[in-house]
Scaffold this motif. Structure first.
Motif, PDB file in Angstrom:
ATOM      1  N   TYR A 188     108.643  42.509 -30.227  1.00  0.00           N
ATOM      2  CA  TYR A 188     110.099  42.562 -30.289  1.00  0.00           C
ATOM      3  C   TYR A 188     110.543  42.840 -31.725  1.00  0.00           C
ATOM      4  O   TYR A 188     111.624  43.339 -31.961  1.00  0.00           O
ATOM      5  N   MET A 234     101.854  60.932 -14.271  1.00  0.00           N
ATOM      6  CA  MET A 234     100.875  59.852 -14.152  1.00  0.00           C
ATOM      7  C   MET A 234     100.702  59.501 -12.674  1.00  0.00           C
ATOM      8  O   MET A 234     101.669  59.375 -11.949  1.00  0.00           O
ATOM      9  N   ILE A 261     104.862  52.030 -24.303  1.00  0.00           N
ATOM     10  CA  ILE A 261     103.576  51.790 -23.644  1.00  0.00           C
ATOM     11  C   ILE A 261     103.416  52.547 -22.337  1.00  0.00           C
ATOM     12  O   ILE A 261     102.313  52.777 -21.893  1.00  0.00           O
ATOM     13  N   ASN A 262     104.512  52.935 -21.721  1.00  0.00           N
ATOM     14  CA  ASN A 262     104.393  53.683 -20.465  1.00  0.00           C
ATOM     15  C   ASN A 262     104.517  55.189 -20.642  1.00  0.00           C
ATOM     16  O   ASN A 262     104.499  55.941 -19.668  1.00  0.00           O
ATOM     17  N   ARG A 266      94.503  50.098 -11.692  1.00  0.00           N
ATOM     18  CA  ARG A 266      94.300  48.708 -12.104  1.00  0.00           C
ATOM     19  C   ARG A 266      95.622  47.966 -11.920  1.00  0.00           C
ATOM     20  O   ARG A 266      96.672  48.582 -11.890  1.00  0.00           O
ATOM     21  N   ILE A 267      95.534  46.648 -11.869  1.00  0.00           N
ATOM     22  CA  ILE A 267      96.760  45.855 -11.823  1.00  0.00           C
ATOM     23  C   ILE A 267      97.425  45.901 -13.187  1.00  0.00           C
ATOM     24  O   ILE A 267      96.790  45.658 -14.216  1.00  0.00           O
ATOM     25  N   LEU A 268      98.709  46.274 -13.217  1.00  0.00           N
ATOM     26  CA  LEU A 268      99.495  46.256 -14.437  1.00  0.00           C
ATOM     27  C   LEU A 268     100.382  45.006 -14.400  1.00  0.00           C
ATOM     28  O   LEU A 268     100.653  44.468 -13.326  1.00  0.00           O
ATOM     29  N   ARG A 323     109.942  47.470  -8.205  1.00  0.00           N
ATOM     30  CA  ARG A 323     109.382  48.522  -7.357  1.00  0.00           C
ATOM     31  C   ARG A 323     107.866  48.447  -7.234  1.00  0.00           C
ATOM     32  O   ARG A 323     107.311  48.656  -6.163  1.00  0.00           O
ATOM     33  N   LEU A 324     107.187  48.183  -8.368  1.00  0.00           N
ATOM     34  CA  LEU A 324     105.726  48.179  -8.312  1.00  0.00           C
ATOM     35  C   LEU A 324     105.216  47.013  -7.469  1.00  0.00           C
ATOM     36  O   LEU A 324     104.232  47.143  -6.753  1.00  0.00           O
ATOM     37  N   SER A 375      98.272  56.574 -20.462  1.00  0.00           N
ATOM     38  CA  SER A 375      99.286  55.878 -21.256  1.00  0.00           C
ATOM     39  C   SER A 375      98.671  54.640 -21.903  1.00  0.00           C
ATOM     40  O   SER A 375      97.592  54.195 -21.529  1.00  0.00           O
ATOM     41  N   ARG A 417      95.722  49.445 -21.756  1.00  0.00           N
ATOM     42  CA  ARG A 417      95.736  47.991 -21.894  1.00  0.00           C
ATOM     43  C   ARG A 417      95.127  47.318 -20.664  1.00  0.00           C
ATOM     44  O   ARG A 417      94.392  46.338 -20.776  1.00  0.00           O
ATOM     45  N   SER A 418      95.435  47.848 -19.482  1.00  0.00           N
ATOM     46  CA  SER A 418      94.892  47.212 -18.275  1.00  0.00           C
ATOM     47  C   SER A 418      93.379  47.396 -18.200  1.00  0.00           C
ATOM     48  O   SER A 418      92.698  46.701 -17.457  1.00  0.00           O
ATOM     49  N   ARG A 419      92.831  48.349 -18.996  1.00  0.00           N
ATOM     50  CA  ARG A 419      91.376  48.507 -19.080  1.00  0.00           C
ATOM     51  C   ARG A 419      90.808  47.728 -20.258  1.00  0.00           C
ATOM     52  O   ARG A 419      89.639  47.862 -20.582  1.00  0.00           O
ATOM     53  N   LEU A 457     112.318  47.819 -12.442  1.00  0.00           N
ATOM     54  CA  LEU A 457     110.999  48.431 -12.307  1.00  0.00           C
ATOM     55  C   LEU A 457     109.890  47.405 -12.372  1.00  0.00           C
ATOM     56  O   LEU A 457     108.952  47.429 -11.601  1.00  0.00           O
ATOM     57  N   PRO A 502     110.990  56.122 -12.277  1.00  0.00           N
ATOM     58  CA  PRO A 502     110.621  55.134 -13.292  1.00  0.00           C
ATOM     59  C   PRO A 502     109.304  54.417 -12.970  1.00  0.00           C
ATOM     60  O   PRO A 502     108.580  54.019 -13.873  1.00  0.00           O
ATOM     61  N   ALA A 503     108.981  54.237 -11.678  1.00  0.00           N
ATOM     62  CA  ALA A 503     107.736  53.553 -11.326  1.00  0.00           C
ATOM     63  C   ALA A 503     106.536  54.444 -11.583  1.00  0.00           C
ATOM     64  O   ALA A 503     105.439  53.962 -11.834  1.00  0.00           O
ATOM     65  N   SER A 504     106.741  55.730 -11.520  1.00  0.00           N
ATOM     66  CA  SER A 504     105.633  56.655 -11.716  1.00  0.00           C
ATOM     67  C   SER A 504     106.161  57.852 -12.510  1.00  0.00           C
ATOM     68  O   SER A 504     106.328  58.940 -11.990  1.00  0.00           O
ATOM     69  N   PRO A 505     106.453  57.629 -13.800  1.00  0.00           N
ATOM     70  CA  PRO A 505     107.100  58.676 -14.589  1.00  0.00           C
ATOM     71  C   PRO A 505     106.130  59.784 -14.959  1.00  0.00           C
ATOM     72  O   PRO A 505     104.977  59.531 -15.276  1.00  0.00           O
ATOM     73  N   ALA A 563      99.821  51.640 -21.523  1.00  0.00           N
ATOM     74  CA  ALA A 563      99.821  50.563 -20.521  1.00  0.00           C
ATOM     75  C   ALA A 563      98.543  50.630 -19.690  1.00  0.00           C
ATOM     76  O   ALA A 563      97.910  49.606 -19.406  1.00  0.00           O
ATOM     77  N   ALA A 564      98.159  51.855 -19.311  1.00  0.00           N
ATOM     78  CA  ALA A 564      96.933  51.997 -18.521  1.00  0.00           C
ATOM     79  C   ALA A 564      95.716  51.612 -19.360  1.00  0.00           C
ATOM     80  O   ALA A 564      94.792  50.958 -18.867  1.00  0.00           O
TER      81      ALA A 564
END
Lengths: 371, 337
Positions: free
Chosen positions: A121, B1, A98-99, B6-8, B16-17, A106, A111-113, B329, A342-345, A108-109
């Protein structure tokens, strides 16, 4: 847990590290370091998690290979999943994807929209979703190596048995042996031997590497994921190199057999056929992927939703392709730890929990500052 | 990226986030006063005798899990934030957001456990609020509690007081709560599976009071687990923290599940544990005092503060290698507390 602990025994590890130094000594005089590629992402993680690099002599290099399904998945595949999500399709996926950046964004982004993206799993959760709302199309992102192909593709049988007409797979299955062929054939890559994956080999069997080992004269040792497994595997490779041999050795015989898992092989054979596949880092590799056979086209998301997975655009400056093929170690990438974390790959090798960049970032940023 | 607009879910993970969100959006607006150092609980200036103040919200799903429920958690979490700030917990508030259709039996069970936990901690519910939202607009019930406590004389807690050579202590097994909630939520069928450690640590703080001057820093490893707490302590400071993998306390049930799922228990929350950094000469006495209490029976020394590498948490692995213990993370386990 006692069973696992036996493969993490400190005294045995010390003894093995000593034997590795001994077996590596005759190879120290060569003009370049001995390069062993650990093919599988789980090996990469275990090597980082247990600090195995620090136990090896300096002229022995472990190179992370293409064995992380997320890392070798092309950006165009993510674009296709995003396109499906934008049409209101519910996307079911294992969490790692997802990321992963597509050409522009991505999952994940998305999904947040508000896009319907569900992290599963187990692939069976996709069946549950499809059952719950028959009016809604559900697509499972079928990414993975031989290990996960059988449980994922068995969704087709489940959907057929239950008469679910709204579940399909967006396939990007990949096969390990053709990737090894491509790596061994690359003239600029000097890989001396391969530490072959554990779970993949449990499915395809250790014998699957024989033609490759013979053709390319490279020792291949199948090893488990515990630290002692890996150290044994490295020792086995060094002994072969010392003796000038190139055999397939199965260190992980407690799980892997010579012939592999026949039931899984039969299931794969029945539902899937080899297809050419694009690998991030290796480019197109003939017959290195698996796609659904034409008779199961109704469960093939590309066919069902009339879309084609095309090539994507990598982020500018991203060197994941060079990392996956062993041309670059993660810290050698100019983006590593700066623009790409990892926070902003920026690239998939930093996204996946089994990606080599993530492993180096997570565990390895102290390697150069020994006390 | 680029930075997400938006909030994830990962913004709530305690990694970290989360840290970036607080640093970018909260601190610039509210960071001038007691909030500046982002304590678990704030010492309020200008109050006679001193007052320590904290708040926390609880959204755990499922609301009932092996070892506890959202009610017990809502008391323990807030009481523990006061305790690790060196305060004796006194009063809490109780605010609930209930979803239309919530079974009254569930609410009663949760309120009973709030009462039982508050009694056990010696805190009283002093004020509260109840809101009900239409079906589908919240998931069962959410709880917010705020807590007020009185400073215990002698504690002067600050991560800036930490020195190389200090000992790092844990009051028991780590990560049980997160694994218990994960198993309950995903309905993982595990025979004798993990049980949440939700509970209070204020008696551990009380027990360490004779050595209060030697206690540099305390924190309960909730979201983000021990790795997040230790990285927060070491981050940007002129020392490192060295852990020994063979000394880390993990319960067999939590470990089995974590190994199977490939989860690092150092990233998994506890809800009734404490990590403390103490002067080396006081470590054994504090451990003995903790071990005399049931909630501290599993107390152990897990590592030490080192001169370097500065800012990093490093672990000597079981097989004698070294690796970094990184900040998690984010999205590992949403809605865990």
């Amino acid at each position: 847990m006692k069973y696992v602990d036996a493969f993490r025994d400190p005294a045995a590890a010390r003894a093995l590290a000593g034997r590795i130094r001994e077996a590596a000594a005759p190879l120290a005089g060569r003009s370049r370091p001995v390069q062993i590629m650990e093919v599988c992402g789980s090996h990469t993680m275990a090597i980082g998690r247990y600090g195995i690099r620090g136990l090896l002599p300096p002229h022995l290099r472990l190179i992370s290979g293409p064995g992380c399904p997320v890392c070798v998945t092309d950006a165009g595949y993510i674009d296709a999943a995003l396109e499906l999500a934008s049409r209101g399709v519910e996307i079911c996926t294992f969490g790692d994807l997802i990321n992963v950046p597509g050409s522009d964004t991505s999952l994940a982004a998305a999904r947040s929209r508000g896009a319907a993206v569900t992290v599963c799993y187990s692939p069976l959760e996709a069946v549950e979703r499809a059952r719950r709302d028959p009016a809604r199309e559900v697509v499972f992102l079928a990414v993975g190596f031989e290990t996960t192909v059988a449980p994922v593709v068995s969704l087709v049988d489940r959907a057929a048995a239950e008469g679910l007409g709204n579940l399909s797979l967006l396939t990007a299955f990949k096969l390990v042996p053709p990737a090894l062929e491509a790596l061994a054939a690359a003239p600029d890559l000097a890989i001396d031997a391969f530490l072959c994956p554990a779970h993949v080999s449990a499915i395809i069997g250790a014998d699957a590497y024989r033609p490759f080992a013979g053709r390319h004269r490279r020792p291949c040792v199948v090893a488990g994921f515990e630290p002692l497994d890996i150290l044994y595997g490295i020792e086995g490779i060094l002994r072969q190199l010392d003796a000038g041999e190139a055999r397939v050795e199965n260190q992980y015989s407690r799980v892997v057999t010579a012939a592999g898992n026949r039931r899984a092989q039969a299931l794969i054979e029945r539902l899937l056929r080899p297809v050419d596949a694009i690998w991030r880092g290796l480019g197109p590799v003939p017959a290195s992927g698996l796609g659904l056979r034409p008779e199961f086209a109704a469960y093939d998301a590309e066919n069902r939703h009339g879309l084609r997975v095309g090539p994507g655009r990598d982020a500018p400056g991203c060197r994941c392709g060079d990392v996956i093929s062993g041309r670059l170690t993660p810290p050698e990438c100019p983006l590593f730890g700066r623009r790409c974390t990892p926070a902003s790959p920026v690239g998939p090798c930093m996204v996946s929990s089994e990606g080599s960049c993530a492993a180096w970032y997570k565990y390895g940023r102290i390697a150069t500052e020994r006390p | 990226m680029t930075t997400p607009d938006r909030i994830l879910l990962a913004h709530g993970g305690g990694g970290r986030l989360t840290a970036a969100l607080i640093a970018d959006e909260i601190v610039p607006r509210f960071g001038a006063g007691p909030l500046a150092s982002l304590p678990d609980a704030a010492r309020l200036p200008g109050m006679a005798g001193g007052l320590v103040f904290t708040t926390d919200s609880y959204v755990v799903q499922p609301a009932v899990f092996p070892g506890g429920d959202i009610g017990a958690l809502a008391v323990h979490g807030t009481v523990n934030d006061l305790a690790v700030s060196g305060a004796e917990p006194r009063w809490i508030s109780l605010a609930m957001i209930l979803e239309e259709g919530l079974p009254l039996a569930t609410l009663r069970r949760v309120l009973d456990s709030i009462r039982a936990a508050a009694d056990a901690c010696g805190v009283a519910v002093a004020t509260g609020d109840t809101k009900v939202v239409p079906h589908g607009q919240c998931d069962g019930l959410y709880i917010n509690t705020a807590g007020l406590g009185e400073p215990i004389p002698g504690y002067r807690l600050s991560a800036d007081a930490i020195r190389p050579g200090d000992a790092v202590l844990a009051s028991g097994t780590l990560g049980d709560h997160g694994m218990a909630v994960l198993c309950a939520r995903e309905r993982l069928q595990v025979a004798s599976g993990p049980v949440s450690d939700t509970g209070t640590i204020h008696r551990l703080v009380r027990a360490a009071t004779p050595w209060a001057a030697s206690v540099r820093f305390m924190r309960d490893p909730t979201r983000g687990g021990a790795a997040a707490v230790l990285n927060e302590i070491a981050g940007g400071r002129p020392f490192g923290i060295a852990l020994r993998e063979d000394a880390l306390p993990f319960a067999p049930a939590a470990r089995s599940v974590a190994e199977t799922l490939g989860i690092d228990l150092l990233h998994v929350p506890s809800e009734g544990r404490m990590l403390a950094v103490v002067a080396p000469d006081a470590a054994d006495a504090i451990l003995a005092a903790w071990r005399a209490l049931p909630e501290g029976a599993g107390s152990t020394r897990i590592g030490a503060v080192t001169a370097g590498p500065a800012g990093a948490v490093v672990m000597e692995t079981l097989i004698g290698g070294r690796r970094l213990v990184d900040m998690p993370l984010g999205e590992l386990l949403p809605r865990i507390c």
